[in-house]
Design a protein around this motif. Sequence first.
Motif, short mmCIF file in Angstrom:
data_model
loop_
_atom_site.label_atom_id
_atom_site.label_comp_id
_atom_site.label_asym_id
_atom_site.label_seq_id
_atom_site.Cartn_x
_atom_site.Cartn_y
_atom_site.Cartn_z
N VAL B 317 -39.28 -18.63 88.43
CA VAL B 317 -38.46 -18.07 87.23
C VAL B 317 -39.83 -17.29 86.71
O VAL B 317 -39.19 -16.13 87.14
CB VAL B 317 -38.34 -19.20 85.90
N SER B 318 -40.97 -17.69 86.92
CA SER B 318 -42.16 -16.82 86.84
C SER B 318 -42.10 -16.06 87.70
O SER B 318 -42.63 -14.63 87.83
CB SER B 318 -43.36 -17.23 85.71
N HIS B 319 -42.17 -16.31 89.32
CA HIS B 319 -42.04 -15.18 90.47
C HIS B 319 -40.90 -13.92 90.04
O HIS B 319 -40.84 -12.79 89.70
CB HIS B 319 -42.29 -16.10 91.35
N ALA B 320 -39.75 -14.92 89.70
CA ALA B 320 -38.36 -13.64 89.49
C ALA B 320 -38.65 -12.94 88.81
O ALA B 320 -38.33 -11.97 88.41
CB ALA B 320 -37.05 -15.11 89.26
N GLU B 321 -39.15 -13.00 87.49
CA GLU B 321 -39.69 -12.17 86.35
C GLU B 321 -41.05 -10.69 86.60
O GLU B 321 -40.68 -9.95 86.52
CB GLU B 321 -41.00 -12.94 84.96
N LEU B 322 -42.05 -11.30 87.75
CA LEU B 322 -42.86 -10.39 87.98
C LEU B 322 -41.60 -9.90 89.49
O LEU B 322 -41.72 -8.29 89.68
CB LEU B 322 -43.73 -10.75 89.15
N ILE B 323 -40.94 -10.14 90.17
CA ILE B 323 -39.99 -9.12 90.97
C ILE B 323 -39.24 -8.03 90.05
O ILE B 323 -38.91 -7.02 90.25
CB ILE B 323 -39.25 -10.24 91.75
N LEU B 324 -38.17 -8.58 88.92
CA LEU B 324 -37.70 -8.25 87.79
C LEU B 324 -38.66 -6.73 87.70
O LEU B 324 -38.10 -5.64 87.70
CB LEU B 324 -36.89 -9.15 87.52
N PHE B 325 -39.72 -7.28 86.91
CA PHE B 325 -40.27 -6.09 86.29
C PHE B 325 -40.50 -5.15 87.47
O PHE B 325 -40.13 -3.47 87.62
CB PHE B 325 -42.10 -7.00 85.99
N GLY B 326 -40.93 -5.67 88.29
CA GLY B 326 -41.30 -4.75 89.26
C GLY B 326 -40.15 -3.64 90.01
O GLY B 326 -40.14 -2.04 89.69
N GLY B 327 -38.88 -4.67 90.23
CA GLY B 327 -38.06 -3.58 91.35
C GLY B 327 -37.85 -2.79 89.37
O GLY B 327 -37.23 -0.91 90.13
N LEU B 328 -37.66 -2.81 88.33
CA LEU B 328 -37.52 -2.10 87.26
C LEU B 328 -38.25 -1.02 87.28
O LEU B 328 -37.72 0.04 86.72
CB LEU B 328 -37.32 -2.96 85.50
N ILE B 329 -39.64 -1.14 87.23
CA ILE B 329 -40.41 -0.37 87.45
C ILE B 329 -40.18 0.90 87.94
O ILE B 329 -40.30 2.34 87.73
CB ILE B 329 -41.32 -0.51 86.61
N ILE B 330 -39.98 0.40 89.64
CA ILE B 330 -39.66 0.98 90.21
C ILE B 330 -37.86 2.60 89.56
O ILE B 330 -38.58 3.51 90.44
CB ILE B 330 -39.18 0.94 92.11
N PHE B 331 -36.85 1.46 90.01
CA PHE B 331 -36.23 2.62 89.07
C PHE B 331 -36.35 2.99 87.79
O PHE B 331 -35.73 4.56 88.46
CB PHE B 331 -34.29 0.99 89.20
N PHE B 332 -36.89 2.88 87.41
CA PHE B 332 -36.89 4.09 85.82
C PHE B 332 -38.12 4.69 86.37
O PHE B 332 -37.86 5.98 85.80
CB PHE B 332 -37.92 2.94 85.08
N LEU B 333 -38.88 4.03 86.98
CA LEU B 333 -39.99 5.43 87.45
C LEU B 333 -39.29 6.47 88.73
O LEU B 333 -39.85 7.84 87.93
CB LEU B 333 -41.74 5.24 88.00
N ILE B 334 -38.24 6.18 89.36
CA ILE B 334 -37.69 7.10 90.27
C ILE B 334 -36.03 7.88 89.39
O ILE B 334 -36.27 9.06 89.14
CB ILE B 334 -37.27 6.29 91.98
#
Lengths: 260, 358
Positions: B317-334
């Motif tokens: 779960v905590s890995h999934a959390e990091l993956i999700l954060f990473g993905g979202l940040i890239i999404f929002f920045l772009i």
Amino acid sequence: MSRQSGEIILDLKNVSLSFGGVKALTDISFDVREHEIRAIIGPNGAGKSSMLNVINGVYRPQKGEIILRGQHFSRMNPYKAARAGISRTFQNIALFKGMNVIDNLMTGRNLKIRSNLIQQAFWWGAARREELLHRAKVEEVIDFLEIQHIRKTPVGRLPYGLQKRVDLGRALAMEPSILLLDEPMAGMNVEEKQDMCRFILDVNDQFGTTIVLIEHDMAVVMDISDRVVVLDYGRKIGDGDPDAVRANPEVISAYLGASH
Amino acid sequence: MLYRENGQFKTSYAADQQIFPIAQDRWAIFGLLVVAFIGVPLLVDEYLLRAILIPFLILSLAALGVNILVGFCGQITLGAGAFMAVGAYAAYNFHIRIEGLPLLVSLLLGGVTAAGVGIFFGIPSLRVRGLYLAVATLAAQFFTDWVFLRVPWFTGHASSGSVSVSNLQIMGWQIDTPVNKYLFCLMFLTVFALLAKNMTRCAVGRQWMAIRDMDVAAEVIGIRPLFAKLSAFAVSSFFVGTAGALWGFIHLASWEPAAFSVDRSFQLLFMVIIGGLGTIMGSFFGAAFIVILPIALNQFLPAFGALFGISISTAGVSHAELILFGGLIIFFLIKEPHGIARLWSTGKEKLRLWPFPH
Ligand SMILES: Nc1ncnc2c1ncn2[C@@H]1O[C@H](COP(=O)(O)OP(=O)(O)OP(=O)(O)O)[C@@H](O)[C@H]1O
Ligand SMILES: [Mg+2]
């Protein structure tokens, strides 16, 4: 033109500026009289923008000095220039993209703000009064430039011609005594150019603002300016009223030379 | 009632300069405050207060501070955790060293101290920007980590910097139950959010944004980068430092330097990126999102996995959390640098035109 030009308000003496090996300006002297419209012309890369950047302290010339109302500056900086009543527009529009039109113009009032951070944080006393006062001033500029309909629009969304106009508005909001305009009409269509010409003449006329103008459109320059400086490869090759400059053989050859 | 500004004509600039020029928005905010101050304490159970709402309030305050610096003034920081630590430990020192100093004053002095330290670490911003500035602020992080771990004077000679406070009260009002803690933090956040909003719609806020958007043009109209940048560092660090003091005193009650590690700095930066750079609202969205996401994932991801016969461990779960954060940040920045707040305001704009979108 029958406008009354006054005393020399801005005097540049032997200004030289280079970037590494590139000599942008070589030993240039010229003056600007109060209330006049002073044009700077010249082919691409002649050093016109550099000249404005020297006047308001964005670039530091290696040699020469600037005399503003009798006061000598060997090192001008943008803040001092702004304090002294010099404002400008940019060749490549340099608006604050994340802000709307009103806020962009309000930044032009910055030097007139007296309230401190604490008062502003509490929207209290002087801070509140000033916001209202300056907003009213800014609305005058908005009316003057006929941009009421876009006052709340983020400037990034405006078409090019209107951005140029807002850029002028921000400079006007400073209530400058000297206004430096770097190709205010570049890239505009005929109608927009006419509007811009009218605004420039009105500013000069109504507020008595001294204007230094860079422009490529010869018809415009000859039409509205009182005196013209011609630069070529960083050197001054002509200076005088429009007719004299037009007849100057060196100027003619520089322009013919540049056009092919 | 439709969401409209029709018929709400502004007859003065004062009316037009209100924080919420549209009446429906004013009512919505008023309603929200009533719910937050009266509804929540009556209805919400202690677990929810302790695990979600109190952290949300304090981290929102910190995110507001980070947003002032990053979102409004355009100066990147990876040192937010450090300024929280400075706020917490400074408040602690005022609290234990000065007999009878009111709690409120200690907490605010924590913020003030953080502001001073913030100005100091903001000085490089006058010379460098972007990545280089990020590294300079990261230095603040490692420096404070080291100071609070190794210099006993700052932590009242507690071993490895672990300190605690107890018996907190303001004029006889005990801040001990989760409800009281919640209300205390809520008051802080409400006042600070108002201050932030005021600053960002005043001259100083315009100076910050001007520096962010086009620093040469800002200088030319007479904005001094020195003042604009350092005031952003000061105000930002004051907010973050006060949040740190609340985090230590109210949320944790006993803490050590690890509570304000570099992870916290990144978390706060993520909040403002996801929530929305350069908007007050975005700080709240971001904080809510980042506080709630891990809890939501913890609740639902294992159950969701079970549907497909996959068992998901806590680590998973905590890995999934990091993956999700990473993905979202890239999404929002772009895709949407203005974050959730922009999605929100686009939605509102559509609503204003609805049902006739032309
Ligand atoms: N910041 C800079 N760094 C290096 N070289 C520069 C810089 N600014 C100007 N120059 C150089 O100085 C010379 C004069 O440039 P300047 O921009 O003043 O010309 P200009 O007359 O405004 O031309 P244009 O009509 O294209 O705007 C050019 O050779 C240019 O490359
Ligand atoms: Mg140019």
